[in-house]
Design a protein around this motif. Structure first.
Motif, PDB file in Angstrom:
ATOM      1  N   ALA A 318       0.835  -1.207   0.000  1.00 52.98           N
ATOM      2  CA  ALA A 318       0.000   0.000   0.000  1.00 52.98           C
ATOM      3  C   ALA A 318       0.867   1.254   0.000  1.00 52.98           C
ATOM      4  N   THR A 319       1.939   1.242   0.771  1.00 50.88           N
ATOM      5  CA  THR A 319       2.842   2.398   0.806  1.00 50.88           C
ATOM      6  C   THR A 319       3.458   2.641  -0.568  1.00 50.88           C
ATOM      7  N   ARG A 320       3.891   1.564  -1.222  1.00 49.66           N
ATOM      8  CA  ARG A 320       4.488   1.704  -2.554  1.00 49.66           C
ATOM      9  C   ARG A 320       3.487   2.287  -3.546  1.00 49.66           C
ATOM     10  N   ILE A 321       2.251   1.789  -3.526  1.00 45.64           N
ATOM     11  CA  ILE A 321       1.223   2.286  -4.444  1.00 45.64           C
ATOM     12  C   ILE A 321       0.960   3.761  -4.202  1.00 45.64           C
ATOM     13  N   LEU A 322       0.830   4.140  -2.939  1.00 40.62           N
ATOM     14  CA  LEU A 322       0.552   5.535  -2.611  1.00 40.62           C
ATOM     15  C   LEU A 322       1.696   6.445  -3.028  1.00 40.62           C
ATOM     16  N   GLN A 323       2.912   6.008  -2.810  1.00 36.80           N
ATOM     17  CA  GLN A 323       4.065   6.814  -3.212  1.00 36.80           C
ATOM     18  C   GLN A 323       4.136   6.957  -4.723  1.00 36.80           C
ATOM     19  N   GLU A 324       3.781   5.896  -5.446  1.00 36.11           N
ATOM     20  CA  GLU A 324       3.797   5.954  -6.904  1.00 36.11           C
ATOM     21  C   GLU A 324       2.749   6.911  -7.452  1.00 36.11           C
ATOM     22  N   THR A 325       1.685   7.163  -6.686  1.00 32.61           N
ATOM     23  CA  THR A 325       0.659   8.121  -7.116  1.00 32.61           C
ATOM     24  C   THR A 325       0.956   9.536  -6.605  1.00 32.61           C
ATOM     25  N   GLY A 326       2.122   9.724  -6.006  1.00 35.04           N
ATOM     26  CA  GLY A 326       2.548  11.066  -5.610  1.00 35.04           C
ATOM     27  C   GLY A 326       2.326  11.431  -4.165  1.00 35.04           C
ATOM     28  N   GLU A 327       1.893  10.482  -3.338  1.00 34.23           N
ATOM     29  CA  GLU A 327       1.635  10.791  -1.934  1.00 34.23           C
ATOM     30  C   GLU A 327       2.892  10.646  -1.085  1.00 34.23           C
ATOM     31  N   THR A 328       2.987  11.484  -0.060  1.00 38.77           N
ATOM     32  CA  THR A 328       4.006  11.338   0.977  1.00 38.77           C
ATOM     33  C   THR A 328       3.366  10.552   2.114  1.00 38.77           C
ATOM     34  N   VAL A 329       3.954   9.417   2.461  1.00 36.00           N
ATOM     35  CA  VAL A 329       3.316   8.452   3.351  1.00 36.00           C
ATOM     36  C   VAL A 329       4.134   8.270   4.630  1.00 36.00           C
ATOM     37  N   PHE A 330       3.435   8.247   5.762  1.00 35.65           N
ATOM     38  CA  PHE A 330       4.056   7.979   7.054  1.00 35.65           C
ATOM     39  C   PHE A 330       3.317   6.819   7.723  1.00 35.65           C
ATOM     40  N   THR A 331       4.041   5.902   8.311  1.00 30.88           N
ATOM     41  CA  THR A 331       3.421   4.871   9.139  1.00 30.88           C
ATOM     42  C   THR A 331       3.224   5.479  10.521  1.00 30.88           C
ATOM     43  N   ILE A 332       1.961   5.751  10.878  1.00 36.26           N
ATOM     44  CA  ILE A 332       1.716   6.567  12.070  1.00 36.26           C
ATOM     45  C   ILE A 332       1.137   5.789  13.250  1.00 36.26           C
ATOM     46  N   GLY A 333       0.814   4.497  13.063  1.00 36.83           N
ATOM     47  CA  GLY A 333       0.264   3.767  14.193  1.00 36.83           C
ATOM     48  C   GLY A 333      -0.454   2.509  13.760  1.00 36.83           C
ATOM     49  N   SER A 334      -1.356   2.053  14.616  1.00 34.85           N
ATOM     50  CA  SER A 334      -2.071   0.809  14.340  1.00 34.85           C
ATOM     51  C   SER A 334      -3.427   0.805  15.023  1.00 34.85           C
ATOM     52  N   VAL A 335      -4.276  -0.109  14.569  1.00 35.12           N
ATOM     53  CA  VAL A 335      -5.588  -0.324  15.177  1.00 35.12           C
ATOM     54  C   VAL A 335      -5.407  -1.193  16.414  1.00 35.12           C
ATOM     55  N   THR A 336      -6.109  -0.839  17.492  1.00 32.56           N
ATOM     56  CA  THR A 336      -5.982  -1.551  18.761  1.00 32.56           C
ATOM     57  C   THR A 336      -7.361  -1.842  19.330  1.00 32.56           C
ATOM     58  N   THR A 337      -7.395  -2.667  20.348  1.00 36.48           N
ATOM     59  CA  THR A 337      -8.644  -2.878  21.069  1.00 36.48           C
ATOM     60  C   THR A 337      -8.878  -1.696  21.994  1.00 36.48           C
ATOM     61  N   GLY A 338     -10.153  -1.424  22.276  1.00 34.98           N
ATOM     62  CA  GLY A 338     -10.486  -0.286  23.129  1.00 34.98           C
ATOM     63  C   GLY A 338     -10.761   0.938  22.292  1.00 34.98           C
ATOM     64  N   ALA A 339     -11.866   1.621  22.574  1.00 37.69           N
ATOM     65  CA  ALA A 339     -12.317   2.732  21.735  1.00 37.69           C
ATOM     66  C   ALA A 339     -11.433   3.962  21.885  1.00 37.69           C
ATOM     67  N   GLY A 340     -11.483   4.822  20.847  1.00 38.79           N
ATOM     68  CA  GLY A 340     -10.810   6.112  20.901  1.00 38.79           C
ATOM     69  C   GLY A 340      -9.406   6.095  20.321  1.00 38.79           C
ATOM     70  N   VAL A 341      -8.845   7.275  20.224  1.00 36.73           N
ATOM     71  CA  VAL A 341      -7.480   7.447  19.716  1.00 36.73           C
ATOM     72  C   VAL A 341      -6.549   7.745  20.881  1.00 36.73           C
ATOM     73  N   ARG A 342      -5.499   6.944  21.007  1.00 40.18           N
ATOM     74  CA  ARG A 342      -4.489   7.145  22.043  1.00 40.18           C
ATOM     75  C   ARG A 342      -3.211   7.639  21.357  1.00 40.18           C
ATOM     76  N   TYR A 343      -2.692   8.729  21.869  1.00 40.47           N
ATOM     77  CA  TYR A 343      -1.496   9.308  21.270  1.00 40.47           C
ATOM     78  C   TYR A 343      -0.258   8.954  22.086  1.00 40.47           C
ATOM     79  N   GLU A 344       0.807   8.625  21.351  1.00 38.68           N
ATOM     80  CA  GLU A 344       2.109   8.372  21.962  1.00 38.68           C
ATOM     81  C   GLU A 344       3.088   9.439  21.488  1.00 38.68           C
ATOM     82  N   GLY A 345       3.920   9.931  22.393  1.00 44.39           N
ATOM     83  CA  GLY A 345       4.886  10.943  22.029  1.00 44.39           C
ATOM     84  C   GLY A 345       4.228  12.283  21.818  1.00 44.39           C
ATOM     85  N   HIS A 346       4.933  13.156  21.088  1.00 43.82           N
ATOM     86  CA  HIS A 346       4.432  14.520  20.851  1.00 43.82           C
ATOM     87  C   HIS A 346       4.730  14.950  19.431  1.00 43.82           C
TER      88      HIS A 346
END
Length: 348
Positions: A318-346
């Protein structure tokens, strides 16, 4: 007592039908450039026709989206720089469509003003046509409303309406699981949300729209009017390759509110805020607006305009496809159990 010997005309009441007709003629070439397979009839009729079979669909489900540009228009009006707001209008609609797994097919606009300025309106419509071209979406109709007494001199408003389609059973989100990878696609800046706050911060800073931008070349107004990024090409490529479980368009509400919208009940996400660099525009806004990190993340996109949720074993593809279409891609996290968004770092 003076008496008129002739009736009052519509033009004397403030509505110039001839100007409206002139605008239609002006934008026909731009609309023509957006034609795609499936368009049967476009500008000029009482309605526009589209043939889904001719567009290649066998058992289609239609998806519709509508949106506007918000108070970003105020900056465009005050600076006279209206060329990009049409792209914003298209992007706010079609970026939502692809989150449902739909291919944008056609677009209609609504342009309302007190007194029609044909040159200004033509520039706006040309931007809409460019946004449609970039999205593979046909501009097939719209409405221009001249409403004296409703808008102050020079003011206007925009609304957009887009329809897309997908084959039955292809709707997103689907099959989202714990461990799925979150790929963040870089934004082009503020996009089209939070401009009421932007305008207040700029006012408090003492800067004018035509002052040099503190963090970039050009004037402050020009940089803040940079159009919303269109993610259609990349998102559809990933979806068609079978690599996408969900997409989240990061608009008003930021990552905090938009990412949970595509996650099933009982699932949430962990996001590493150090996975990408916070763009300078947001550094400036937080510094001059006194915003903390939590407020920034629920007001603005913070540099991530779209999130692709992909299976872990397909993240590289997926990253390769997105980059080939001109997108700048970052791996920013993952899906977890438990509702809501939990942030790590700053944000850095």
């Amino acid at each position: 007592m003076n008496e008129r010997t002739t009736g009052i005309t519509y033009a004397e009441a403030g509505v110039d039908i001839d100007a409206g007709n002139a605008l239609v003629e002006r934008i026909k070439p731009a609309a023509k450039r957006t034609e795609r397979t499936g368009v049967m009839a476009g500008l000029g009729g009482f309605g526009a026709l589209f043939d889904l079979k001719a567009a290649g669909f066998d058992d289609p489900v239609l998806v519709a989206a509508t949106d506007g540009v918000g108070t970003k228009l105020r900056i465009a009006i005050d600076t006279g720089n209206v060329d990009g707001v049409g792209i914003d209008l298209v992007a706010m609609c079609v970026n939502d469509l692809v989150c449902q797994g739909a291919e944008p097919l056609f677009f209609l606009d609504y342009f309302a003003t007190g007194k029609l300025d044909v040159e200004q309106a033509a520039r706006i419509m040309d931007g809409i046509a460019r946004g449609c071209q970039m999205s593979g979406c046909a501009l097939i109709g719209g409405e221009t409303a001249e409403m004296p007494g409703m808008y102050a001199e020079g003011d206007f408003d925009l609304a957009g309406f887009s329809v897309g389609a997908m084959e039955r059973g292809a709707a997103l989100p689907r099959n989202v699981q714990p461990g799925d990878v979150l790929l963040g696609l870089a934004s082009e800046g503020v996009h089209s949300n939070g401009y009421s706050l932007v305008r207040v911060i700029v006012e408090h800073s003492g800067l004018a729209w035509d002052d040099p931008c503190p963090w970039n070349g050009g004037t402050l107004g020009e940089v803040l009017l940079r159009p919303t990024r269109l993610y259609v090409k990349g998102a559809l490529a990933v979806a068609n390759a079978g690599c996408a479980n969900a997409f989240a368009h990061i608009t008003g509400g930021g990552l905090t509110e938009n990412l949970p919208r595509v996650l099933p009940d009982g699932l949430g996400a962990t996001v590493n805020l150090g996975a990408w660099d916070l763009p300078p525009v947001f550094r400036w806004l937080t510094a001059h607006g006194g915003m903390d990190e939590e407020e920034l993340l629920k007001t603005y996109n913070a540099g991530i305009g779209m999130v692709a949720v992909v299976p872990a074993d397909k993240a590289d593809e997926a990253t390769r496809i997105l980059q080939e279409t001109g997108e700048t891609v970052f791996t920013i996290g993952s899906v977890t159990t438990g509702a809501g968004v939990r942030y790590e770092g700053h944000l850095v």
